[in-house]
Design a protein around this motif. Sequence first.
Motif, PDB file in Angstrom:
ATOM      1  N   ALA A 169       5.629  12.861  -6.562  1.00 18.02           N
ATOM      2  CA  ALA A 169       5.044  11.982  -5.542  1.00 18.02           C
ATOM      3  C   ALA A 169       4.292  10.822  -6.193  1.00 18.02           C
ATOM      4  O   ALA A 169       4.363   9.678  -5.736  1.00 18.02           O
ATOM      5  CB  ALA A 169       4.109  12.791  -4.633  1.00 18.02           C
ATOM      6  N   MET A 170       3.597  11.099  -7.299  1.00 16.99           N
ATOM      7  CA  MET A 170       2.862  10.030  -7.971  1.00 16.99           C
ATOM      8  C   MET A 170       3.810   9.112  -8.730  1.00 16.99           C
ATOM      9  O   MET A 170       3.591   7.899  -8.810  1.00 16.99           O
ATOM     10  CB  MET A 170       1.794  10.628  -8.893  1.00 16.99           C
ATOM     11  N   ALA A 171       4.887   9.707  -9.268  1.00 21.02           N
ATOM     12  CA  ALA A 171       5.889   8.877  -9.943  1.00 21.02           C
ATOM     13  C   ALA A 171       6.492   7.880  -8.957  1.00 21.02           C
ATOM     14  O   ALA A 171       6.716   6.713  -9.276  1.00 21.02           O
ATOM     15  CB  ALA A 171       6.984   9.762 -10.538  1.00 21.02           C
ATOM     16  N   ARG A 172       6.745   8.341  -7.737  1.00 21.56           N
ATOM     17  CA  ARG A 172       7.316   7.453  -6.723  1.00 21.56           C
ATOM     18  C   ARG A 172       6.377   6.276  -6.491  1.00 21.56           C
ATOM     19  O   ARG A 172       6.811   5.133  -6.358  1.00 21.56           O
ATOM     20  CB  ARG A 172       7.543   8.236  -5.431  1.00 21.56           C
ATOM     21  N   ALA A 173       5.069   6.562  -6.474  1.00 19.41           N
ATOM     22  CA  ALA A 173       4.106   5.476  -6.302  1.00 19.41           C
ATOM     23  C   ALA A 173       4.196   4.490  -7.457  1.00 19.41           C
ATOM     24  O   ALA A 173       4.141   3.277  -7.266  1.00 19.41           O
ATOM     25  CB  ALA A 173       2.692   6.041  -6.185  1.00 19.41           C
ATOM     26  N   ILE A 231       0.858  -1.185   0.000  1.00 23.69           N
ATOM     27  CA  ILE A 231       0.000   0.000   0.000  1.00 23.69           C
ATOM     28  C   ILE A 231       0.890   1.230   0.000  1.00 23.69           C
ATOM     29  O   ILE A 231       1.812   1.328   0.805  1.00 23.69           O
ATOM     30  CB  ILE A 231      -0.913   0.042   1.241  1.00 23.69           C
ATOM     31  N   VAL A 232       0.645   2.146  -0.920  1.00 24.43           N
ATOM     32  CA  VAL A 232       1.401   3.392  -0.911  1.00 24.43           C
ATOM     33  C   VAL A 232       0.440   4.550  -0.683  1.00 24.43           C
ATOM     34  O   VAL A 232      -0.624   4.622  -1.295  1.00 24.43           O
ATOM     35  CB  VAL A 232       2.186   3.595  -2.227  1.00 24.43           C
ATOM     36  N   TYR A 233       0.813   5.424   0.247  1.00 23.54           N
ATOM     37  CA  TYR A 233       0.024   6.614   0.547  1.00 23.54           C
ATOM     38  C   TYR A 233       0.760   7.822  -0.015  1.00 23.54           C
ATOM     39  O   TYR A 233       1.936   8.024   0.276  1.00 23.54           O
ATOM     40  CB  TYR A 233      -0.152   6.734   2.059  1.00 23.54           C
ATOM     41  N   VAL A 234       0.073   8.611  -0.828  1.00 31.19           N
ATOM     42  CA  VAL A 234       0.680   9.817  -1.397  1.00 31.19           C
ATOM     43  C   VAL A 234      -0.040  11.046  -0.845  1.00 31.19           C
ATOM     44  O   VAL A 234      -1.142  11.370  -1.271  1.00 31.19           O
ATOM     45  CB  VAL A 234       0.608   9.815  -2.935  1.00 31.19           C
ATOM     46  N   PRO A 235       0.568  11.736   0.130  1.00 33.49           N
ATOM     47  CA  PRO A 235      -0.025  12.969   0.631  1.00 33.49           C
ATOM     48  C   PRO A 235       0.071  14.040  -0.450  1.00 33.49           C
ATOM     49  O   PRO A 235       0.868  13.906  -1.375  1.00 33.49           O
ATOM     50  CB  PRO A 235       0.859  13.349   1.824  1.00 33.49           C
ATOM     51  N   GLU A 293      15.515  12.502  -8.208  1.00 37.15           N
ATOM     52  CA  GLU A 293      15.939  11.133  -8.459  1.00 37.15           C
ATOM     53  C   GLU A 293      16.003  10.324  -7.154  1.00 37.15           C
ATOM     54  O   GLU A 293      15.540   9.183  -7.090  1.00 37.15           O
ATOM     55  CB  GLU A 293      17.305  11.132  -9.150  1.00 37.15           C
ATOM     56  N   LEU A 294      16.547  10.946  -6.105  1.00 34.10           N
ATOM     57  CA  LEU A 294      16.617  10.233  -4.822  1.00 34.10           C
ATOM     58  C   LEU A 294      15.223  10.025  -4.239  1.00 34.10           C
ATOM     59  O   LEU A 294      14.944   8.988  -3.632  1.00 34.10           O
ATOM     60  CB  LEU A 294      17.466  11.023  -3.831  1.00 34.10           C
ATOM     61  N   ASN A 295      14.346  11.012  -4.422  1.00 36.07           N
ATOM     62  CA  ASN A 295      12.965  10.834  -3.987  1.00 36.07           C
ATOM     63  C   ASN A 295      12.374   9.567  -4.591  1.00 36.07           C
ATOM     64  O   ASN A 295      11.642   8.836  -3.939  1.00 36.07           O
ATOM     65  CB  ASN A 295      12.116  12.035  -4.414  1.00 36.07           C
ATOM     66  N   LEU A 296      12.701   9.330  -5.853  1.00 34.46           N
ATOM     67  CA  LEU A 296      12.108   8.208  -6.566  1.00 34.46           C
ATOM     68  C   LEU A 296      12.764   6.882  -6.185  1.00 34.46           C
ATOM     69  O   LEU A 296      12.101   5.849  -6.110  1.00 34.46           O
ATOM     70  CB  LEU A 296      12.223   8.429  -8.079  1.00 34.46           C
ATOM     71  N   SER A 297      14.067   6.902  -5.963  1.00 40.75           N
ATOM     72  CA  SER A 297      14.794   5.640  -5.780  1.00 40.75           C
ATOM     73  C   SER A 297      15.009   5.279  -4.313  1.00 40.75           C
ATOM     74  O   SER A 297      15.316   4.127  -3.998  1.00 40.75           O
ATOM     75  CB  SER A 297      16.151   5.719  -6.479  1.00 40.75           C
ATOM     76  N   LEU A 298      14.822   6.255  -3.431  1.00 39.82           N
ATOM     77  CA  LEU A 298      15.219   6.094  -2.028  1.00 39.82           C
ATOM     78  C   LEU A 298      14.764   4.771  -1.414  1.00 39.82           C
ATOM     79  O   LEU A 298      15.563   4.007  -0.883  1.00 39.82           O
ATOM     80  CB  LEU A 298      14.663   7.270  -1.220  1.00 39.82           C
ATOM     81  N   ALA A 299      13.473   4.511  -1.481  1.00 38.70           N
ATOM     82  CA  ALA A 299      12.953   3.372  -0.719  1.00 38.70           C
ATOM     83  C   ALA A 299      12.960   2.062  -1.505  1.00 38.70           C
ATOM     84  O   ALA A 299      12.787   1.003  -0.919  1.00 38.70           O
ATOM     85  CB  ALA A 299      11.537   3.682  -0.230  1.00 38.70           C
TER      86      ALA A 299
END
Lengths: 231, 291
Positions: A141-145, A80-84, A95-101
């Motif tokens: 934020a949505m790309a990260r999801a 489950i991913v939550y995007v505030p 890039e780090l936002n996207l790859s971090l987790a």
Amino acid sequence: MSKILMVEDIAVDIGKLNILKGVSLAVENGVTALLGRNSAGKTVTLNTVMGYWPVRRGRIEFLGASLVGLPTHRIARQGIVYVPPRGVFHDLSVELNLSLAIGSRAYRARREYVFSILTELKDILKMPAGCLSGGQQQIVAMARALFHGPRLLLLDEPSRGLAPVIIQRIGAVIREMARQMPILLVEQNFTLASELARDFYILDDGRTVYAGTIAELAADDELKRRYLAIG
Amino acid sequence: MSLSMFLVIFLEGLSASALLFLAAVGLSIIFGLMDILNFSHGALFMSGAYVAMTIFHATGNFPLAVLAGGCAAALLGLVMERLALRPLRGRPLYQAMVTIGVMLFLDQLVIEIWGPSLISFSRWGPLAGMTAIMSGAISNYRLFLILVGLVVFLLMAGFLASSRWGAMVRAGVENAGLLEGLGVNTGLLFTFTFGLGAFLAGVGGAVYGPFIRLVDPNLGLSILIDSFIVVVIGGFGSFGGTVLGSLLIGMLQAFIGYLSPGLTVMLNVVLMAVVLLIKPDGLMSVRRWRA
Ligand SMILES: Nc1ncnc2c1ncn2[C@@H]1O[C@H](COP(=O)(O)OP(=O)(O)O)[C@@H](O)[C@H]1O
Ligand SMILES: [Mg+2]
């Protein structure tokens, strides 16, 4: 068919305040809209599913298994991913936002696919997310999801504070995402929600007060006036 | 100044730099990543020195003693993070107050356990002699300090550059809930980071003891001050700055001490004042975002 997410009559207290008094909803494939006035309890509902707040009463089940009592990171790892709204880390590059987790290997593996949907990302990859516009932050934020490829996406007010032309773009992205994953969408922008969702729930003062299909709701001016302050 | 004299002073400066770096690196990392100003850093350093001294005198095994010193400090750090710092996450001022309390507690604890007077901490046999440098000589222990400083530097630099760990801790400090929601166990992440900083402090103390050949209950405070000066000169929270600050102070102390021993007393403070006048954020101010 069993539900992807089932929330049944949950009550949540924050401090001494009784914030959620009886929220129920179910999410199936496609987009389900969670509507209601400001302060109705929509964000708290999403946060409770993620385990940020403990429930005093009620059940939360994801793919048939209870989420109640699990720590947030374990709930996230179930898919489950939550995007505030504009939920990015300001101090980190895009890039780090996207790859971090997910790690750099998974990042490289999915990069092409995500960038094919969100072409605007390529130009801003090296920028700190804190320097982006609100719309760009929402896209990140949505790309990260998308990178996480969740089994359920909780999307909290993706259009909040954005200009109409940008809201259109966000709507198109959500439609694309909805082909990959079920989405529980919190929206104050009824037009956007009605374009995307099939089912809806309305919260008012911490309770689910109405549920149905968006088509019914769009035709019901009295309902919209009462709970959404529209019309 | 002859070449061999220059070499000896240079190596002495390098060993002093290594010591300063070992003392300050944990303080710098914990502040840089977690925004916690850890006033108990010197006390953790001192605890590491006392534990290492005790283990060394009991077993004669110095590598074991250094490891024990590091682990003892790490354990103290882990307990402190879990019990006192975690509930105050996001409130840096309160966290700093807690670390002051822990500092006072540890200072007193050391006196309770080992007494208020100095205890000698002799050097391990293999590190006790001197090594000839052309016509001069330098103590093996100083060469050992340079080696330890270099190893810790390389390990930390590699770790910071190659892993997502540093970025994750930064992200967690900015928005722990968001990071947790991406599947990261932020509690574990913070505990580990703080434990690592404390471990480095303990190792620093363990190798510092034999350098001055003793441990004393005032060690913590004096090291805390030295570490703060290094970190302020280098730029608070910057790893590279901590390296630079250590080298600058260590080298200046060695060379100025050779030319005019009396001048070194005020050197640190004067240097700090000069640097802050020119660059108020320190030599390498931290870039607040990461790529
Ligand atoms: N962290 C919090 N602490 C105290 N009260 C909160 C907190 N978060 C939300 N609330 C309260 O809970 C109610 C519901 O908030 P929220 O779920 O954010 O509303 P919305 O439907 O606009 O998303 C509001 O009255 C809000 O003030
Ligand atoms: Mg909200």
